[in-house]
Motif scaffolding. Structure first.
Motif, PDB file in Angstrom:
ATOM      1  N   LEU A  41       0.837  -1.202   0.000  1.00 49.27           N
ATOM      2  CA  LEU A  41       0.000   0.000   0.000  1.00 49.27           C
ATOM      3  C   LEU A  41       0.866   1.244   0.000  1.00 49.27           C
ATOM      4  O   LEU A  41       0.598   2.203  -0.728  1.00 49.27           O
ATOM      5  N   ARG A  42       1.931   1.242   0.807  1.00 47.46           N
ATOM      6  CA  ARG A  42       2.811   2.417   0.853  1.00 47.46           C
ATOM      7  C   ARG A  42       3.522   2.623  -0.477  1.00 47.46           C
ATOM      8  O   ARG A  42       3.728   3.755  -0.915  1.00 47.46           O
ATOM      9  N   LEU A  43       3.930   1.506  -1.124  1.00 46.48           N
ATOM     10  CA  LEU A  43       4.587   1.640  -2.423  1.00 46.48           C
ATOM     11  C   LEU A  43       3.641   2.248  -3.440  1.00 46.48           C
ATOM     12  O   LEU A  43       4.014   3.128  -4.213  1.00 46.48           O
ATOM     13  N   PHE A  44       2.377   1.784  -3.449  1.00 44.47           N
ATOM     14  CA  PHE A  44       1.384   2.332  -4.387  1.00 44.47           C
ATOM     15  C   PHE A  44       1.172   3.818  -4.128  1.00 44.47           C
ATOM     16  O   PHE A  44       1.139   4.619  -5.052  1.00 44.47           O
ATOM     17  N   ILE A  45       1.041   4.190  -2.856  1.00 44.66           N
ATOM     18  CA  ILE A  45       0.821   5.603  -2.523  1.00 44.66           C
ATOM     19  C   ILE A  45       2.030   6.438  -2.914  1.00 44.66           C
ATOM     20  O   ILE A  45       1.915   7.561  -3.400  1.00 44.66           O
ATOM     21  N   GLY A  46       3.242   5.866  -2.730  1.00 44.56           N
ATOM     22  CA  GLY A  46       4.436   6.609  -3.119  1.00 44.56           C
ATOM     23  C   GLY A  46       4.475   6.883  -4.609  1.00 44.56           C
ATOM     24  O   GLY A  46       4.828   7.978  -5.051  1.00 44.56           O
ATOM     25  N   LEU A  47       4.115   5.885  -5.406  1.00 43.29           N
ATOM     26  CA  LEU A  47       4.046   6.097  -6.848  1.00 43.29           C
ATOM     27  C   LEU A  47       2.996   7.126  -7.203  1.00 43.29           C
ATOM     28  O   LEU A  47       3.188   7.956  -8.099  1.00 43.29           O
ATOM     29  N   LEU A  48       1.854   7.086  -6.483  1.00 45.01           N
ATOM     30  CA  LEU A  48       0.788   8.043  -6.748  1.00 45.01           C
ATOM     31  C   LEU A  48       1.248   9.457  -6.434  1.00 45.01           C
ATOM     32  O   LEU A  48       0.978  10.397  -7.173  1.00 45.01           O
ATOM     33  N   PHE A  49       1.984   9.615  -5.344  1.00 44.57           N
ATOM     34  CA  PHE A  49       2.503  10.943  -5.001  1.00 44.57           C
ATOM     35  C   PHE A  49       3.468  11.445  -6.061  1.00 44.57           C
ATOM     36  O   PHE A  49       3.517  12.636  -6.384  1.00 44.57           O
ATOM     37  N   GLY A  50       4.260  10.513  -6.624  1.00 48.18           N
ATOM     38  CA  GLY A  50       5.185  10.934  -7.674  1.00 48.18           C
ATOM     39  C   GLY A  50       4.460  11.477  -8.874  1.00 48.18           C
ATOM     40  O   GLY A  50       4.883  12.456  -9.492  1.00 48.18           O
ATOM     41  N   LEU A  51       3.327  10.870  -9.220  1.00 42.02           N
ATOM     42  CA  LEU A  51       2.548  11.372 -10.346  1.00 42.02           C
ATOM     43  C   LEU A  51       1.906  12.695 -10.027  1.00 42.02           C
ATOM     44  O   LEU A  51       1.858  13.604 -10.853  1.00 42.02           O
ATOM     45  N   VAL A  52       1.374  12.824  -8.793  1.00 40.38           N
ATOM     46  CA  VAL A  52       0.709  14.061  -8.413  1.00 40.38           C
ATOM     47  C   VAL A  52       1.683  15.225  -8.383  1.00 40.38           C
ATOM     48  O   VAL A  52       1.372  16.351  -8.760  1.00 40.38           O
ATOM     49  N   SER A  53       2.933  14.953  -7.937  1.00 42.70           N
ATOM     50  CA  SER A  53       3.907  16.034  -7.809  1.00 42.70           C
ATOM     51  C   SER A  53       4.296  16.614  -9.157  1.00 42.70           C
ATOM     52  O   SER A  53       4.823  17.720  -9.241  1.00 42.70           O
ATOM     53  N   LEU A  54       4.056  15.869 -10.232  1.00 41.56           N
ATOM     54  CA  LEU A  54       4.403  16.385 -11.551  1.00 41.56           C
ATOM     55  C   LEU A  54       3.469  17.498 -12.007  1.00 41.56           C
ATOM     56  O   LEU A  54       3.781  18.243 -12.921  1.00 41.56           O
ATOM     57  N   GLY A  55       2.283  17.611 -11.352  1.00 37.01           N
ATOM     58  CA  GLY A  55       1.330  18.645 -11.740  1.00 37.01           C
ATOM     59  C   GLY A  55       0.593  18.263 -13.002  1.00 37.01           C
ATOM     60  O   GLY A  55       0.721  17.165 -13.536  1.00 37.01           O
ATOM     61  N   VAL A  56      -0.213  19.173 -13.482  1.00 32.20           N
ATOM     62  CA  VAL A  56      -0.996  18.937 -14.680  1.00 32.20           C
ATOM     63  C   VAL A  56      -0.089  19.082 -15.901  1.00 32.20           C
ATOM     64  O   VAL A  56       0.533  20.118 -16.102  1.00 32.20           O
ATOM     65  N   GLN A  57      -0.017  18.044 -16.705  1.00 30.91           N
ATOM     66  CA  GLN A  57       0.814  18.054 -17.890  1.00 30.91           C
ATOM     67  C   GLN A  57      -0.048  18.323 -19.121  1.00 30.91           C
ATOM     68  O   GLN A  57      -1.194  17.895 -19.198  1.00 30.91           O
ATOM     69  N   ALA A  58       0.524  19.050 -20.087  1.00 32.90           N
ATOM     70  CA  ALA A  58      -0.186  19.324 -21.331  1.00 32.90           C
ATOM     71  C   ALA A  58      -0.329  18.035 -22.125  1.00 32.90           C
ATOM     72  O   ALA A  58       0.580  17.192 -22.146  1.00 32.90           O
ATOM     73  N   GLU A  59      -1.473  17.857 -22.758  1.00 29.99           N
ATOM     74  CA  GLU A  59      -1.740  16.685 -23.578  1.00 29.99           C
ATOM     75  C   GLU A  59      -2.079  17.113 -24.998  1.00 29.99           C
ATOM     76  O   GLU A  59      -2.513  18.237 -25.232  1.00 29.99           O
ATOM     77  N   ARG A  60      -1.863  16.206 -25.926  1.00 29.40           N
ATOM     78  CA  ARG A  60      -2.219  16.489 -27.309  1.00 29.40           C
ATOM     79  C   ARG A  60      -3.731  16.594 -27.437  1.00 29.40           C
ATOM     80  O   ARG A  60      -4.484  15.880 -26.778  1.00 29.40           O
ATOM     81  N   LEU A  61      -4.167  17.455 -28.321  1.00 29.94           N
ATOM     82  CA  LEU A  61      -5.597  17.639 -28.515  1.00 29.94           C
ATOM     83  C   LEU A  61      -6.255  16.344 -28.992  1.00 29.94           C
ATOM     84  O   LEU A  61      -7.398  16.049 -28.628  1.00 29.94           O
ATOM     85  N   LYS A  62      -5.549  15.525 -29.771  1.00 28.46           N
ATOM     86  CA  LYS A  62      -6.110  14.279 -30.288  1.00 28.46           C
ATOM     87  C   LYS A  62      -6.396  13.275 -29.187  1.00 28.46           C
ATOM     88  O   LYS A  62      -7.172  12.350 -29.367  1.00 28.46           O
ATOM     89  N   ASP A  63      -5.736  13.439 -28.017  1.00 30.15           N
ATOM     90  CA  ASP A  63      -5.992  12.558 -26.887  1.00 30.15           C
ATOM     91  C   ASP A  63      -7.133  13.058 -26.006  1.00 30.15           C
ATOM     92  O   ASP A  63      -7.578  12.331 -25.108  1.00 30.15           O
ATOM     93  N   LEU A  64      -7.587  14.275 -26.252  1.00 30.49           N
ATOM     94  CA  LEU A  64      -8.628  14.869 -25.421  1.00 30.49           C
ATOM     95  C   LEU A  64      -9.989  14.889 -26.091  1.00 30.49           C
ATOM     96  O   LEU A  64     -11.012  14.938 -25.396  1.00 30.49           O
ATOM     97  N   VAL A  65     -10.025  14.877 -27.426  1.00 33.66           N
ATOM     98  CA  VAL A  65     -11.296  15.057 -28.131  1.00 33.66           C
ATOM     99  C   VAL A  65     -11.440  14.022 -29.239  1.00 33.66           C
ATOM    100  O   VAL A  65     -10.474  13.364 -29.641  1.00 33.66           O
ATOM    101  N   SER A  66     -12.663  13.894 -29.715  1.00 28.77           N
ATOM    102  CA  SER A  66     -12.972  13.136 -30.924  1.00 28.77           C
ATOM    103  C   SER A  66     -13.793  14.034 -31.833  1.00 28.77           C
ATOM    104  O   SER A  66     -14.458  14.965 -31.365  1.00 28.77           O
TER     105      SER A  66
END
Length: 368
Positions: A4-29
């Motif tokens: 559980l701690r390992l999973f939470i640690g990985l989750l924190f690593g993703l959260v710490s990166l902040g909101v990342q820009a994504e390609r428009l093709k991945d957001l819409v159809s």
């Protein structure tokens, strides 16, 4: 707990990166550019005695007779009951991708609809695949690839691995009719967000207008954006090629806590907050044991020796400290506080549900 701690640690690593820009093709159809479902009914032949028991599946016999009639073969009326152990009635389904043209091939999935034990080694005979409008859009035929198998012995013992009653045929259908998409029609296109969000829609509109000029993109609502497009089809393709590679920062998702009660999986979203609350968590263990003793009377008392039951009841309560959530506690602080008292995933579910009932959990609690 280490997992559980390992999973939470990985989750924190993703959260710490902040909101990342994504390609428009991945957001819409693009509205109108979509897949279409096809379905068909046919026969699989060449099975090694694992086909339908036709006494229980009369539709297999009916389909077989109809197929023979197409080749001017009429079965005698006094032939009696036909047993087709090497034939199985099947359903076929496939997805017709957008812009598919006649002559192109698509993959298909074949599934038994009778009581065939296995489709391994079978071949699908030519079968039309129809859309929801009843028109034929593809023709399927070919040899099946089945991942499972079924084997049995003379004594009735049987072993089955995976699902032998279904299989796939790569490139097993040929497209016969295109589906109009409306891509080349009109003076604009509508982009539908895969996850409707007002912030994401605003960011997309701003990004497109900054690149192409004001008024090119307009938000219709939180899930759709109208974009002006060239009338020429070739220019429209180039135009969308530029748009779909734009980097856009999506809006943050609604705060949610997802609980899978069957597997014990808990996912806590980034924006989950907790209002002031105090939580204590512990467990009470009650142990009841039964012993027997021999009751021996005094000499010359006239009594009789007897077996007397003796019950022992013990209660142990595990000491767990109370922890307090301050206003606006973040995901990091929630998990740290829960880990300090050593709560397992099952206990964490109970704590989160109690916080929600108390009105302290500022998130949607979803149990799947």
């Amino acid at each position: 707990m280490s997992g559980l701690r390992l999973f939470i640690g990985l989750l924190f690593g993703l959260v710490s990166l902040g909101v990342q820009a994504e390609r428009l093709k991945d957001l819409v159809s693009i509205q109108g550019v979509r897949t279409n479902q096809l379905v068909g009914y046919g026969l699989v032949v060449g099975l090694n005695g694992t086909g339908d028991q036709t006494t229980q599946t009369p539709f297999t016999i009916q389909t077989f007779k109809n197929m023979l009639a197409q080749f001017d073969i009429q079965l005698p009326t006094n032939i009696g009951t036909i047993q087709l152990k090497n034939v199985a009635a099947v359903s076929i389904h496939a997805d017709l991708p957008p812009f598919a043209k006649p002559g192109q091939v698509i993959d298909i999935t074949v599934s038994s609809i009778g009581n065939a034990k296995s489709l391994r080694g079978g071949s699908l005979l030519m079968t039309p695949l129809r859309g929801i409008d009843g028109n034929v859009y593809a023709i399927a035929q070919g040899n099946l690839v089945v991942g499972g198998f079924d084997a049995g012995g003379a004594d009735g013992s049987r072993i089955t691995v995976n699902v032998p009653s279904a299989g796939r045929i790569p490139s097993g259908a040929t497209v016969e009719r295109p589906v109009p998409s409306g891509f080349e029609q009109g003076s604009s296109l509508v982009l539908n967000l895969n996850r409707p969000d007002f912030t994401t829609a605003k960011n997309i509109v701003d990004q497109i207008n900054d690149l192409l000029g004001p008024g090119v993109a307009q938000a219709l609502d939180g899930g759709s954006i109208r974009v002006s497009a060239p009338a020429n089809v070739n220019q429209r393709v180039d135009y969308l090629s530029v748009l779909e590679n734009l980097e856009v920062a999506p809006g943050q998702a609604v705060a949610k806590v997802i609980i899978n009660s069957r597997t014990g999986t808990i996912v806590i979203g980034q924006n989950v907050r907790v209002q002031p609350a105090a939580v204590t968590h512990g467990s009470l263990t009650v142990t009841i044991s039964e012993d027997t003793t021999v009751s021996q009377p005094n000499p010359l008392s006239g009594g009789q020796t007897a077996v007397v039951p003796r019950s022992r009841v013990q209660a142990e309560q595990e000491a767990r400290p109370m922890f307090k959530f301050a206003p606006g506690v973040t995901l990091d602080e929630i998990v740290r506080a829960v880990n300090q008292v050593g709560a397992a995933p099952g206990d964490l579910m109970a704590i989160l549900e109690a916080l929600k009932q108390a009105g302290a959990l500022q998130a949607d609690l979803i149990v799947i």
